[in-house]
Write an enzyme that holds these catalytic residues in place. Sequence first.
Site, PDB file in Angstrom:
ATOM      1  N   LYS A 190      -7.390   8.167  -1.373  1.00 59.42           N
ATOM      2  CA  LYS A 190      -8.714   8.606  -0.881  1.00 59.42           C
ATOM      3  C   LYS A 190      -9.211   9.866  -1.584  1.00 59.42           C
ATOM      4  O   LYS A 190      -9.442  10.897  -0.946  1.00 59.42           O
ATOM      5  CB  LYS A 190      -8.663   8.857   0.631  1.00 59.42           C
ATOM      6  CG  LYS A 190      -8.271   7.647   1.458  1.00 59.42           C
ATOM      7  CD  LYS A 190      -8.374   7.978   2.947  1.00 59.42           C
ATOM      8  CE  LYS A 190      -7.941   6.846   3.838  1.00 59.42           C
ATOM      9  NZ  LYS A 190      -6.473   6.589   3.813  1.00 59.42           N
TER      10      LYS A 190
ATOM     11  N   ASP B 178      -3.460   4.327  -1.987  1.00 63.02           N
ATOM     12  CA  ASP B 178      -4.401   4.800  -0.961  1.00 63.02           C
ATOM     13  C   ASP B 178      -4.389   6.327  -0.915  1.00 63.02           C
ATOM     14  O   ASP B 178      -3.808   6.922  -0.013  1.00 63.02           O
ATOM     15  CB  ASP B 178      -3.957   4.179   0.378  1.00 63.02           C
ATOM     16  CG  ASP B 178      -4.819   4.592   1.553  1.00 63.02           C
ATOM     17  OD1 ASP B 178      -5.962   5.035   1.336  1.00 63.02           O
ATOM     18  OD2 ASP B 178      -4.351   4.458   2.704  1.00 63.02           O
TER      19      ASP B 178
ATOM     20  N   ARG C  62       3.339  -1.641  10.631  1.00 61.84           N
ATOM     21  CA  ARG C  62       4.484  -1.804  11.535  1.00 61.84           C
ATOM     22  C   ARG C  62       4.788  -3.225  12.001  1.00 61.84           C
ATOM     23  O   ARG C  62       5.981  -3.550  12.137  1.00 61.84           O
ATOM     24  CB  ARG C  62       4.340  -0.825  12.714  1.00 61.84           C
ATOM     25  CG  ARG C  62       4.626   0.610  12.262  1.00 61.84           C
ATOM     26  CD  ARG C  62       4.053   1.633  13.190  1.00 61.84           C
ATOM     27  NE  ARG C  62       2.584   1.627  13.162  1.00 61.84           N
ATOM     28  CZ  ARG C  62       1.833   2.459  13.866  1.00 61.84           C
ATOM     29  NH1 ARG C  62       2.396   3.344  14.658  1.00 61.84           N
ATOM     30  NH2 ARG C  62       0.515   2.401  13.769  1.00 61.84           N
TER      31      ARG C  62
ATOM     32  N   LYS D  11       0.836  -1.202   0.000  1.00 65.51           N
ATOM     33  CA  LYS D  11       0.000   0.000   0.000  1.00 65.51           C
ATOM     34  C   LYS D  11       0.872   1.254   0.000  1.00 65.51           C
ATOM     35  O   LYS D  11       1.766   1.399   0.826  1.00 65.51           O
ATOM     36  CB  LYS D  11      -0.903   0.015   1.239  1.00 65.51           C
ATOM     37  CG  LYS D  11      -1.798   1.245   1.319  1.00 65.51           C
ATOM     38  CD  LYS D  11      -2.813   1.135   2.433  1.00 65.51           C
ATOM     39  CE  LYS D  11      -2.345   1.662   3.749  1.00 65.51           C
ATOM     40  NZ  LYS D  11      -2.264   3.134   3.819  1.00 65.51           N
TER      41      LYS D  11
ATOM     42  N   HIS E 179     -11.464  12.712  -3.164  1.00 69.51           N
ATOM     43  CA  HIS E 179     -12.754  13.312  -2.769  1.00 69.51           C
ATOM     44  C   HIS E 179     -12.813  14.698  -3.404  1.00 69.51           C
ATOM     45  O   HIS E 179     -12.123  15.613  -2.970  1.00 69.51           O
ATOM     46  CB  HIS E 179     -12.819  13.419  -1.236  1.00 69.51           C
ATOM     47  CG  HIS E 179     -14.140  13.866  -0.699  1.00 69.51           C
ATOM     48  ND1 HIS E 179     -14.455  13.831   0.631  1.00 69.51           N
ATOM     49  CD2 HIS E 179     -15.248  14.343  -1.321  1.00 69.51           C
ATOM     50  CE1 HIS E 179     -15.695  14.273   0.808  1.00 69.51           C
ATOM     51  NE2 HIS E 179     -16.187  14.596  -0.367  1.00 69.51           N
ATOM     52  N   ASP E 180     -13.636  14.837  -4.449  1.00 70.10           N
ATOM     53  CA  ASP E 180     -13.715  16.115  -5.158  1.00 70.10           C
ATOM     54  C   ASP E 180     -14.964  16.074  -6.041  1.00 70.10           C
ATOM     55  O   ASP E 180     -15.769  15.152  -5.901  1.00 70.10           O
ATOM     56  CB  ASP E 180     -12.433  16.309  -6.007  1.00 70.10           C
ATOM     57  CG  ASP E 180     -12.053  17.780  -6.156  1.00 70.10           C
ATOM     58  OD1 ASP E 180     -12.929  18.592  -6.515  1.00 70.10           O
ATOM     59  OD2 ASP E 180     -10.874  18.108  -5.933  1.00 70.10           O
ATOM     60  N   ILE E 181     -15.120  17.018  -6.952  1.00 72.88           N
ATOM     61  CA  ILE E 181     -16.279  16.962  -7.850  1.00 72.88           C
ATOM     62  C   ILE E 181     -16.119  15.746  -8.765  1.00 72.88           C
ATOM     63  O   ILE E 181     -14.990  15.292  -9.019  1.00 72.88           O
ATOM     64  CB  ILE E 181     -16.457  18.267  -8.669  1.00 72.88           C
ATOM     65  CG1 ILE E 181     -15.218  18.565  -9.508  1.00 72.88           C
ATOM     66  CG2 ILE E 181     -16.779  19.443  -7.746  1.00 72.88           C
ATOM     67  CD1 ILE E 181     -15.413  19.692 -10.517  1.00 72.88           C
TER      68      ILE E 181
ATOM     69  N   THR F 289     -13.423  15.686 -11.619  1.00 69.69           N
ATOM     70  CA  THR F 289     -12.034  15.698 -11.136  1.00 69.69           C
ATOM     71  C   THR F 289     -11.631  14.335 -10.592  1.00 69.69           C
ATOM     72  O   THR F 289     -10.530  13.828 -10.890  1.00 69.69           O
ATOM     73  CB  THR F 289     -11.874  16.787 -10.048  1.00 69.69           C
ATOM     74  OG1 THR F 289     -12.243  18.032 -10.629  1.00 69.69           O
ATOM     75  CG2 THR F 289     -10.463  16.871  -9.511  1.00 69.69           C
TER      76      THR F 289
ATOM     77  N   THR G 211     -11.597   5.925  10.801  1.00 66.70           N
ATOM     78  CA  THR G 211     -11.666   5.416  12.180  1.00 66.70           C
ATOM     79  C   THR G 211     -11.115   6.435  13.185  1.00 66.70           C
ATOM     80  O   THR G 211     -11.282   6.266  14.388  1.00 66.70           O
ATOM     81  CB  THR G 211     -10.927   4.072  12.337  1.00 66.70           C
ATOM     82  OG1 THR G 211      -9.658   4.202  11.722  1.00 66.70           O
ATOM     83  CG2 THR G 211     -11.686   2.935  11.708  1.00 66.70           C
TER      84      THR G 211
HETATM   85  O1  C5P Z   1       1.421   0.229  11.122  1.00 67.99           O
HETATM   86  P1  C5P Z   1      -0.043  -0.075  11.045  1.00 67.99           P
HETATM   87  O2  C5P Z   1      -0.367  -1.546  10.864  1.00 67.99           O
HETATM   88  O3  C5P Z   1      -0.831   0.544  12.165  1.00 67.99           O
HETATM   89  O4  C5P Z   1      -0.480   0.639   9.678  1.00 67.99           O
HETATM   90  C1  C5P Z   1      -1.804   0.640   9.255  1.00 67.99           C
HETATM   91  C2  C5P Z   1      -1.954   1.380   7.979  1.00 67.99           C
HETATM   92  O5  C5P Z   1      -3.357   1.516   7.750  1.00 67.99           O
HETATM   93  C3  C5P Z   1      -1.396   2.790   7.947  1.00 67.99           C
HETATM   94  O6  C5P Z   1      -1.014   3.068   6.595  1.00 67.99           O
HETATM   95  C4  C5P Z   1      -2.566   3.639   8.358  1.00 67.99           C
HETATM   96  O7  C5P Z   1      -2.504   4.942   7.847  1.00 67.99           O
HETATM   97  C5  C5P Z   1      -3.717   2.883   7.720  1.00 67.99           C
HETATM   98  N1  C5P Z   1      -5.013   3.086   8.358  1.00 67.99           N
HETATM   99  C6  C5P Z   1      -5.244   2.826   9.697  1.00 67.99           C
HETATM  100  N2  C5P Z   1      -6.476   3.004  10.243  1.00 67.99           N
HETATM  101  C7  C5P Z   1      -7.455   3.415   9.462  1.00 67.99           C
HETATM  102  C8  C5P Z   1      -7.266   3.676   8.112  1.00 67.99           C
HETATM  103  C9  C5P Z   1      -5.995   3.494   7.585  1.00 67.99           C
HETATM  104  O8  C5P Z   1      -4.354   2.422  10.423  1.00 67.99           O
HETATM  105  N3  C5P Z   1      -8.646   3.540   9.982  1.00 67.99           N
END
Ligand code: C5P
Length: 243
Positions: free
Chosen positions: A69, A67, A217, A40, A71-73, A76, A126
């Site tokens: 995301k 990734d 991570r 990703k 969000h626009d007209i 676009t 989230t």
């Molecule tokens: O390191 P970790 O497993 O927490 O990374 C999760 C990935 O998912 C990151 O790229 C984070 O920005 C993304 N993400 C998230 N929670 C969300 C939406 C996206 O952790 N609700």
Amino acid sequence: MASQTNNTHDPKIIVALDYADEKSAWDLVKKLDPTLCRLKVGKELFTTAGPQFVEALSRSDFGVFLDLKFHDIPNTVAKACRAASNLGVWMLNVHASGGLEMMQAAQQAVNQTANTPLLIGVTVLTSMDQDGLNKIGIQTDLTMHVLNLAKLTKQAGLDGVVCSALETPLLHEQFGKDFCLVTPGIRPDNANRDDQSRVVTPSAALHMGSSYLVIGRPITQAADPLKALKTIHTECQSTYKHH
Ligand code: C5P
């Protein structure tokens, strides 16, 4: 709707390349196995490394989830999705709150490209809670709002949504197994939670109906990233066997 299995292995793990520069990202990618995961690329890495990096990564054997995301007209977003699709990515996403017309335009645009990636809607981030939702003028119950946005995403013909693993049982029941549920916040039992508070193990997430697991991570910061990936992959495989 795009095929969810444009790769014979269809790995369920999507490794989040949360790096500030291209070199660090490549250093990790070289250690991973494309039969076990996808990758990703988010806003930070895209903004520093650019579309050429995404194109090169897509030409390797890894499927790439871009990734950004959008969000626009509608016009676009449609053009941005077409450009992203032309980079050869496997998956991309837009904000469902951009509306039905915007999502339909996005879907139509990717359908017209040679590469048709999975197109996914983001429901409610989230990081947002009920109070945050109320403050932007949305008084609907948060879970209902997620459900409404997921319905709109499905109506627009998109392939699925990004959601919390905790929302997957409800969405899985409502929309069935062909509606793709992409879930972050995944932590193996033995892993550090980092800044994630509501975490779910890989096998629990798959049991609850997740289609793809976004994991950063626990793999990127591991002393041996390939070993960490293999351990999670094995856990996922045994979940399928027992399904
Ligand atoms: O390191 P970790 O497993 O927490 O990374 C999760 C990935 O998912 C990151 O790229 C984070 O920005 C993304 N993400 C998230 N929670 C969300 C939406 C996206 O952790 N609700």
